[in-house]
Design a protein around this motif. Sequence first.
Motif, PDB file in Angstrom:
ATOM      1  N   UNK A 112       0.853  -1.177   0.000  1.00 34.71           N
ATOM      2  CA  UNK A 112       0.000   0.000   0.000  1.00 34.71           C
ATOM      3  C   UNK A 112       0.892   1.230   0.000  1.00 34.71           C
ATOM      4  N   UNK A 113       0.335   2.323  -0.465  1.00 37.80           N
ATOM      5  CA  UNK A 113       1.082   3.561  -0.607  1.00 37.80           C
ATOM      6  C   UNK A 113       0.130   4.729  -0.416  1.00 37.80           C
ATOM      7  N   UNK A 114       0.651   5.834   0.085  1.00 42.84           N
ATOM      8  CA  UNK A 114      -0.172   7.018   0.281  1.00 42.84           C
ATOM      9  C   UNK A 114       0.730   8.235   0.428  1.00 42.84           C
ATOM     10  N   UNK A 115       0.150   9.418   0.250  1.00 46.70           N
ATOM     11  CA  UNK A 115       0.832  10.693   0.475  1.00 46.70           C
ATOM     12  C   UNK A 115      -0.007  11.514   1.434  1.00 46.70           C
ATOM     13  N   UNK A 116       0.661  12.177   2.364  1.00 44.66           N
ATOM     14  CA  UNK A 116      -0.007  13.036   3.341  1.00 44.66           C
ATOM     15  C   UNK A 116       0.560  14.434   3.241  1.00 44.66           C
ATOM     16  N   UNK A 118       4.820  23.917   3.253  1.00 43.98           N
ATOM     17  CA  UNK A 118       4.025  22.786   2.831  1.00 43.98           C
ATOM     18  C   UNK A 118       4.911  21.555   2.970  1.00 43.98           C
ATOM     19  N   UNK A 119       4.474  20.580   3.765  1.00 45.34           N
ATOM     20  CA  UNK A 119       5.218  19.347   3.955  1.00 45.34           C
ATOM     21  C   UNK A 119       4.387  18.210   3.366  1.00 45.34           C
ATOM     22  N   UNK A 172      13.271   1.441   5.711  1.00 45.10           N
ATOM     23  CA  UNK A 172      13.419   0.594   6.892  1.00 45.10           C
ATOM     24  C   UNK A 172      14.077  -0.708   6.444  1.00 45.10           C
ATOM     25  N   UNK A 173      15.179  -1.043   7.110  1.00 48.33           N
ATOM     26  CA  UNK A 173      15.942  -2.243   6.735  1.00 48.33           C
ATOM     27  C   UNK A 173      15.956  -3.302   7.830  1.00 48.33           C
ATOM     28  N   UNK A 174      15.291  -3.038   8.952  1.00 48.30           N
ATOM     29  CA  UNK A 174      15.243  -4.018  10.031  1.00 48.30           C
ATOM     30  C   UNK A 174      14.466  -3.486  11.216  1.00 48.30           C
ATOM     31  N   UNK A 175      14.355  -4.329  12.230  1.00 49.01           N
ATOM     32  CA  UNK A 175      13.642  -3.943  13.441  1.00 49.01           C
ATOM     33  C   UNK A 175      12.644  -5.009  13.833  1.00 49.01           C
ATOM     34  N   UNK A 176      12.071  -4.845  14.996  1.00 50.40           N
ATOM     35  CA  UNK A 176      11.124  -5.841  15.514  1.00 50.40           C
ATOM     36  C   UNK A 176       9.678  -5.385  15.295  1.00 50.40           C
ATOM     37  N   UNK A 177       9.358  -5.092  14.057  1.00 47.28           N
ATOM     38  CA  UNK A 177       8.021  -4.640  13.695  1.00 47.28           C
ATOM     39  C   UNK A 177       7.599  -5.315  12.390  1.00 47.28           C
ATOM     40  N   UNK A 178       6.416  -4.991  11.930  1.00 42.89           N
ATOM     41  CA  UNK A 178       5.871  -5.657  10.744  1.00 42.89           C
ATOM     42  C   UNK A 178       5.937  -4.787   9.488  1.00 42.89           C
ATOM     43  N   UNK A 179       6.632  -3.653   9.528  1.00 46.72           N
ATOM     44  CA  UNK A 179       6.730  -2.781   8.361  1.00 46.72           C
ATOM     45  C   UNK A 179       7.890  -3.237   7.481  1.00 46.72           C
ATOM     46  N   UNK A 180       7.591  -4.117   6.559  1.00 42.92           N
ATOM     47  CA  UNK A 180       8.617  -4.668   5.658  1.00 42.92           C
ATOM     48  C   UNK A 180       8.589  -3.919   4.332  1.00 42.92           C
ATOM     49  N   UNK A 181       9.771  -3.730   3.762  1.00 41.87           N
ATOM     50  CA  UNK A 181       9.931  -3.001   2.495  1.00 41.87           C
ATOM     51  C   UNK A 181       9.288  -1.615   2.556  1.00 41.87           C
ATOM     52  N   UNK A 182       9.426  -0.991   3.711  1.00 39.40           N
ATOM     53  CA  UNK A 182       8.894   0.363   3.904  1.00 39.40           C
ATOM     54  C   UNK A 182       9.912   1.376   3.419  1.00 39.40           C
ATOM     55  N   UNK A 183       9.453   2.308   2.616  1.00 38.42           N
ATOM     56  CA  UNK A 183      10.291   3.461   2.280  1.00 38.42           C
ATOM     57  C   UNK A 183       9.402   4.690   2.257  1.00 38.42           C
ATOM     58  N   UNK A 184      10.002   5.822   2.587  1.00 35.57           N
ATOM     59  CA  UNK A 184       9.234   7.064   2.604  1.00 35.57           C
ATOM     60  C   UNK A 184      10.072   8.205   2.059  1.00 35.57           C
ATOM     61  N   UNK A 185       9.371   9.190   1.567  1.00 34.23           N
ATOM     62  CA  UNK A 185       9.976  10.430   1.086  1.00 34.23           C
ATOM     63  C   UNK A 185       9.212  11.562   1.739  1.00 34.23           C
ATOM     64  N   UNK A 186       9.965  12.541   2.252  1.00 36.42           N
ATOM     65  CA  UNK A 186       9.352  13.741   2.807  1.00 36.42           C
ATOM     66  C   UNK A 186       9.968  14.934   2.088  1.00 36.42           C
ATOM     67  N   UNK A 187       9.096  15.829   1.614  1.00 36.10           N
ATOM     68  CA  UNK A 187       9.565  17.043   0.947  1.00 36.10           C
ATOM     69  C   UNK A 187       9.003  18.244   1.681  1.00 36.10           C
ATOM     70  N   UNK A 188       9.768  19.324   1.656  1.00 36.52           N
ATOM     71  CA  UNK A 188       9.435  20.542   2.376  1.00 36.52           C
ATOM     72  C   UNK A 188       9.489  21.691   1.368  1.00 36.52           C
ATOM     73  N   UNK A 189       8.398  22.454   1.273  1.00 40.86           N
ATOM     74  CA  UNK A 189       8.278  23.501   0.258  1.00 40.86           C
ATOM     75  C   UNK A 189       7.813  24.809   0.890  1.00 40.86           C
ATOM     76  N   UNK A 190       8.413  25.937   0.487  1.00 38.58           N
ATOM     77  CA  UNK A 190       7.930  27.226   0.995  1.00 38.58           C
ATOM     78  C   UNK A 190       6.513  27.492   0.495  1.00 38.58           C
ATOM     79  N   UNK A 191       5.701  28.072   1.363  1.00 40.11           N
ATOM     80  CA  UNK A 191       4.317  28.395   0.996  1.00 40.11           C
ATOM     81  C   UNK A 191       3.848  29.538   1.886  1.00 40.11           C
ATOM     82  N   UNK A 192       3.206  30.510   1.305  1.00 41.56           N
ATOM     83  CA  UNK A 192       2.656  31.612   2.081  1.00 41.56           C
ATOM     84  C   UNK A 192       1.356  31.157   2.727  1.00 41.56           C
ATOM     85  N   UNK A 193       1.275  31.311   4.037  1.00 37.74           N
ATOM     86  CA  UNK A 193       0.080  30.933   4.798  1.00 37.74           C
ATOM     87  C   UNK A 193      -0.376  32.146   5.602  1.00 37.74           C
ATOM     88  N   UNK A 194      -1.588  32.558   5.391  1.00 41.24           N
ATOM     89  CA  UNK A 194      -2.134  33.732   6.077  1.00 41.24           C
ATOM     90  C   UNK A 194      -1.231  34.954   5.896  1.00 41.24           C
TER      91      UNK A 194
END
Length: 186
Positions: free
Chosen positions: A19-23, A125-126, A97-119
């Motif tokens: 599964x995959x998603x963006x937040x 914007x993340x 994620x390459x190891x650990x005692x959890x069930x998240x296998x083959x997990x990878x994530x990307x986080x990007x940070x962008x300037x944005x005018x707010x109020x």
Amino acid sequence: MEAQFIERYHSHQPSENQCSSSLVKHIKAPVDIVWSLVRRFDQPQKYKPFISRCTVKGDLTIGSVREVNVKSGLPATTSTERLELLDDEEHILGIRIVGGDHRLKNYSSVITVHPKTLDGRPGTLVIESFVVDVPEGNTKEETCYFVRALINCNLKSLADVSERMAMQGGVLPVSVNWSSSNQIET
């Protein structure tokens, strides 16, 4: 604009058993403050409330590995994660994620940070996206729900810490403690 960033940086190609998603999170703090927290592969606990400790093996370059200790309350105690991407110009961080005692296998994530005018003020914007295997015994919906909930907690905490830093002139409080309601106590 968000859709363009998601298409450019967050297009994962999940297999049938993933599964995959963006937040997305809007933060009322300048991009430099937010990025100063996100880019710290060696100190995720500065804003991630479920991490109690982090030890890095390597020199904080691509391929470096961190061991994080997870606070109680989650179905894990440790996670081993590798730095896949760190771009200070484009404000991109990628981990796997390459190891650990959890069930998240083959997990990878990307986080990007962008300037944005707010109020009418400098804000950020993340966007964080992930792809992960669906563990045996779980559905795609359950897996995505769980990971999205964790990321939403992390993004809310990132906003809280960043906005507090912005109000204090860009300085992180000396100690940050998390109460049971995930509110910052200094």
